[in-house]
Each structure stands twice: as C-alpha cells, then as structure tokens.
Design an enzyme around this catalytic site. Structure first.
Site, PDB file in Angstrom:
ATOM      1  CD  GLU A  24      -2.212  -7.591  -6.210  1.00 54.15           C
ATOM      2  OE1 GLU A  24      -2.354  -7.575  -4.977  1.00 54.15           O
ATOM      3  OE2 GLU A  24      -2.848  -6.864  -6.960  1.00 54.15           O
ATOM      4  CB  CYS A  71       1.656  -7.987  -4.102  1.00 53.50           C
ATOM      5  SG  CYS A  71       2.229  -6.675  -5.184  1.00 53.50           S
ATOM      6  CB  CYS A  74       1.946  -3.078  -2.417  1.00 53.32           C
ATOM      7  SG  CYS A  74       0.730  -4.133  -3.233  1.00 53.32           S
ATOM      8  CG  HIS A  78      -1.139  -7.765   0.944  1.00 51.20           C
ATOM      9  ND1 HIS A  78      -2.482  -8.032   0.866  1.00 51.20           N
ATOM     10  CD2 HIS A  78      -0.729  -7.504  -0.325  1.00 51.20           C
ATOM     11  CE1 HIS A  78      -2.877  -7.951  -0.397  1.00 51.20           C
ATOM     12  NE2 HIS A  78      -1.832  -7.624  -1.135  1.00 51.20           N
ATOM     13  NE  ARG A 426      -0.764  -2.914  -8.151  1.00 47.59           N
ATOM     14  CZ  ARG A 426       0.184  -3.556  -7.484  1.00 47.59           C
ATOM     15  NH1 ARG A 426      -0.004  -3.855  -6.220  1.00 47.59           N
ATOM     16  NH2 ARG A 426       1.304  -3.899  -8.081  1.00 47.59           N
ATOM     17  N   UNK A 493       0.707  -3.164 -12.324  1.00 47.02           N
ATOM     18  CA  UNK A 493       2.072  -3.689 -12.440  1.00 47.02           C
ATOM     19  C   UNK A 493       2.315  -4.448 -13.742  1.00 47.02           C
ATOM     20  CB  CYS A 496       4.045  -8.279 -20.984  1.00 48.68           C
ATOM     21  SG  CYS A 496       3.660  -8.953 -19.357  1.00 48.68           S
TER      22      CYS A 496
END
EC number: 1.12.99.6
Length: 514
Positions: A24, A71, A74, A78, A426, A493, A496
């Site tokens: 996102e 996304c 999820c 949407h 979320r 999410u 890294c």
C-alpha cells in the site's frame, strides 16, 4: 531501504526510516528522539496511488476488479466495499445465501491476513530465527525472547515454540487462500463477488471441503496462535504500556448478519473523547493541509465531494496520504477499534491465560483498559479477533444453503450514488461511487491506511501512528526496534532490511526490521 540518524543542537536526534513498508505504498517514518524517547514523529506516504482517476469513465461493474489491485494482502476487502457500493447504487438487495457466501469468502481472508500480520510481519521483532538468510544479518540489541528470558533453557524452548509456529503459519495461510478461492474463484483478486451477490452457488461438496480446511485453521488459532500471543505478552509486559496514542477509535461494521445489514458480527460505532457514539457517515471528512494534494476550498471535504488533485511541490506537505477525521478528530481503526466498539467476550483461552500469566480477571475486551491501546495490546486483540472470526465462520457454514441462489440480476442505473462501508483486516474502509450516463463519474476510497498512517491535518493534529509513537522508548538510536514494533502493531505490511547511516561519522549500521 535506508535509515539516517541525525544529531540536532537541542539534544534531539532525528531518525528517518524510508521506506518502512512495501505494501500500500512506501511508508516513511521520521522520529525525533530525546533522552531515549520519541518526542515527535512524522508518517509519510511517498507514492501517489491515483486509483480514483483510473476508475473515472468506466463501467461501474469494473470497479470491484480494479480496486483489488490496491493491495495484494487484502484485495477481498476492497472488492467487498466496492460491490457494496454498487449494491447501494444499483438498488439491489443480496439474497441470504449470497450474503453468507460473501461472508465465507471475506472471513477466510480475515483469518489469513491476521495470521500473516503477526507471524510473518511482526513475530521476528520478538522471535529469533536461525542463523541463515533471511533471518541474518540481524541487528545488535534486538531485545528478542532469547535476550529477555534469563533462563537459557526456557528461553530456547520458548523461542523454538514461536519459530515452529512461524513456519506452520505459512501452511495455514495457504489453506486460508484455498478457502477464499473455493467460493471467490481465486486468491488474490477474487472474481466471485459481484454486484448483486456472489457468482458461486455453494454445493454440499464444496461446503464440506471448505469446512475440512477450516477445521485445521481453527485448531491452529486456538491451540497455537492464542497461547503464543499471551506467552509473548507475559515476557514483554512493558509493551502493554507503550504506544497508547489518541484513544479515539472508529469502526464501520463488518460481516452483516441479516439481509438488511442492520446487525453485524462486529458493529459500527465510535469511541471518541472517552464516550461511545453511533457512527454518522456525514461526520467523516478528509483534510490535506500536510498532504501532497490540493482542495478547491479550504478545510476538510466529505468523501461524497472528495477531490484527488495531486501537488507534489506543495509547501509544508510531507505525505501522499490524506488525513481522514471524524468530528475533526484523528481516529484509530483496525482490530482494536472493532473490538473496543463491540466489546465481545474474550476467548476461553484468553481468559484463562490472562489469569494464569498476568493475574488479570478479564471477561470482556474492555476489561483490559488502556492496555488494549498499546503495542502488545494490539497483537492480543488481533489474535482474539481471529478467534472470533473463526467462531463466526463455523456458524456461517451451518447457515449456508447448498443449491440456493446467491445472485440477483440488476441493471446499471443512468445516474446514482452508492457507498460501501466495511472493515478491511487493517480497519475501516469505505468506497463511494457516483454514476452518470451509466459510467463512473466519481469514485473515492477512504482506506484503513489513510486512517492510521496519515500526516498532520489542517489543525496540526498528528495522525494515529504519529501520536502513538510519542514516548516510545529508543535506548539505542542505531537499533530503534520499538519504532518498528509500534508501526507493525498497526499491520501496515512491513518487510524490509534497514541501514542506519550516522550523519557525522558516515558509519553504516544494518537494521533488520523484518
């Protein structure tokens, strides 16, 4: 991925992590640290999305497929919001079986997303992986379970317990994806939810196959996920006092339990300034005072007249995320908001372990008090909501009617408006659709990420993540592990490896935030 620690004359040190997340959009976090604690914070979205522009002029029915590309974690949320907006605009009422089938699709996605959140996006802030890639290199002063538990044998056993679940959770998530695909056609980006209901008519065989897979997921949640979360919290008790934030929450409601959408598994509502209120959609506005967007008039705009006019050179702006507000107040969304508004009973496992490990007598969620608004509180409530969702899925499997119709045909209106209110894993999510000449004239999306990861508004109020970062301990500026823990507790999410570059010496420090 880089992180810079820059000393300042007033004794503060500015730490910039950019980007902090891959999903996102790119999330940049800037914090100022003084005397080992965060004293200021900025949360920046560094990539323009523009899905609203993509949708203009298209067939309204295309929207539920296009918006899922926002996304990959999820997309079902949407899709759900989009088809609900279309249902509203088209004036169609979904059948009982269509509603339940949608719930089964979305419920399986909820289970997968919550398990992903903890095990594969947050757990390695606490559990030590093996000394092989991708678990190494790991940062110094990581404050892992093996550091916190002084009894070496107990530390190793507890850590191994968590690591084994990390691996098993991969298999459980695959099973959840299969459950989504059984009625949704595929995952990610389901095709089986459309305006008017669902395209798949459940058969007895498919219901049985779904149920068999679900039993394995349910067993994992009850016997492994819940006990691990409460065990973890008993080691990191300080994180029940960290990351409190505004303590304002908002929920739109999710998983309708009747065909008129009057009752929900998790109801809509607002808790603001210490008081419970009914949700009123007219009180939602978006501000862009510190966002890279312009409004045609000063102040906040209701989503029905929302504008998406990017201005990357705007003075004073630092994010491509707008700032949604309810009654002009920042509000947190997500499992915390849903569980606080609903205030359901905690799971039997949760009630038992709270008493055994913490000495806390708690039957309902609000019995946790302010601890619920903390870093560890958010992880506890995600696990509890996973259990609650599993209980509901078991009920829906008994309610679904094999062979009964799931779809109602409808026609595109010449002109109409519709809004879909739901909850992504979320948090609160709405899609607004305006149709003119049978095409999309305007489409606005207010997602969970906008609610939680937004910048300051026109009044100078910090967004929820920004506010929750204030006071977070950072004893080692080279390894700001608690900053990552706080942001990850909101489930943005992350995944890294970050490098810290000292502004004066140029020395580089590897910071793994997986």
């Amino acid at each position: 991925m880089s992180q810079a620690a820059t000393p300042a004359a007033d004794g503060k040190v500015k730490i910039s992590i950019d980007p902090l997340t891959r999903v996102e959009g790119h999330l940049k976090i800037e914090v100022e640290v003084k005397d080992g604690k965060v004293v200021d914070a900025k949360c920046s979205g560094g990539m323009f999305r523009g899905f609203e522009q993509i949708l203009r002029g298209r067939d309204p029915r295309d929207s539920s497929q296009i918006v899922q590309r926002i996304c990959g974690v999820c997309p079902t949320a949407h899709c759900t919001a989009s088809v609900m907006a279309q249902d509203d605009a088209f004036g169609v009422k979904v059948t009982t079986n269509g509603r339940i089938t949608r719930n089964l699709i979305f419920g399986a996605n909820y289970l997968q997303s919550h398990i992903l959140h903890f095990y594969h996006l947050a757990a390695l802030d606490y559990v030590k992986g093996p000394d092989v890639s991708p678990f190494v290199p790991r940062y110094a002063n990581a404050d892992l379970l093996t550091d916190r538990i002084k009894d070496g044998a107990k530390a190793d056993a507890t850590n191994t317990y968590g690591l084994n679940q990390y691996l098993k959770a991969l298999e459980i998530r695959r099973i959840c994806h299969e459950m989504v695909a059984m009625f949704g056609g595929r995952m990610p980006h389901v095709q089986g939810m459309v305006v008017g209901g669902a395209t798949e008519i459940p058969t007895a065989d498919k219901v049985a196959e779904y149920a068999a897979r679900f039993k394995e997921v349910q067993k994992f949640v009850i016997e492994e996920y819940l006990p691990l979360i409460y065990t973890l919290g008993s080691v990191y008790t300080d994180l029940f006092e960290t990351g409190i934030g505004w303590k304002n929450v908002i929920a739109f409601g999710v998983f309708p339990e009747d065909d008129d959408y009057k009752t929900f598994l998790l109801k809509p509502g607002v808790y603001i300034d210490g008081k419970d209120e009914e949700f009123d959609s007219k009180l939602v506005k978006e501000y862009v005072g510190h966002s890279f967007f312009d409004h045609s008039a000063p102040g906040g705009l209701h989503y029905s007249v929302g504008e998406t006019n990017p201005n990357p050179d705007k003075p004073g702006a630092y994010s491509f995320v707008k700032a949604p507000r309810y009654k002009d107040k920042p509000c947190e969304v997500g499992p915390l908001a849903r569980m606080w508004v609903q205030n359901p009973e905690l799971s039997p496992v949760g009630q038992k372990l709270l008493k055994e490990l913490y000495g806390i007598e708690a039957k309902k969620f609000r019995d946790l008090g302010d601890k619920a608004f903390s870093i560890m509180g958010r992880h506890v409530l995600v696990a509890e909501e996973t259990w609650l969702t599993a209980v509901a899925v078991e009920k829906w499997l008994k309610q679904v009617q094999p062979g009964a119709e799931t779809y109602v045909k409808s026609e595109i209106p010449d002109a109409a408006e519709g809004t879909g209110f739901t909850e992504a894993p979320r948090g609160a999510l709405l899609h607004y659709l305006k149709i003119k000449d049978k095409k999309i004239e305007n489409y606005q999306i207010v997602s969970a990420t906008l609610w939680n990861a937004n910048p300051r508004d026109d009044m100078g109020q910090r967004g929820p993540i920004e506010e929750a970062l204030i006071g977070v301990p950072v004893p080692d500026i080279k390894n700001p592990v608690n900053v990552g823990r706080l942001v990850r507790s909101y489930d943005p999410u992350l995944g890294c490896a970050v490098h810290v570059l000292h502004a004066e010496t140029g020395e580089e420090h590897v910071v793994n935030i997986d």
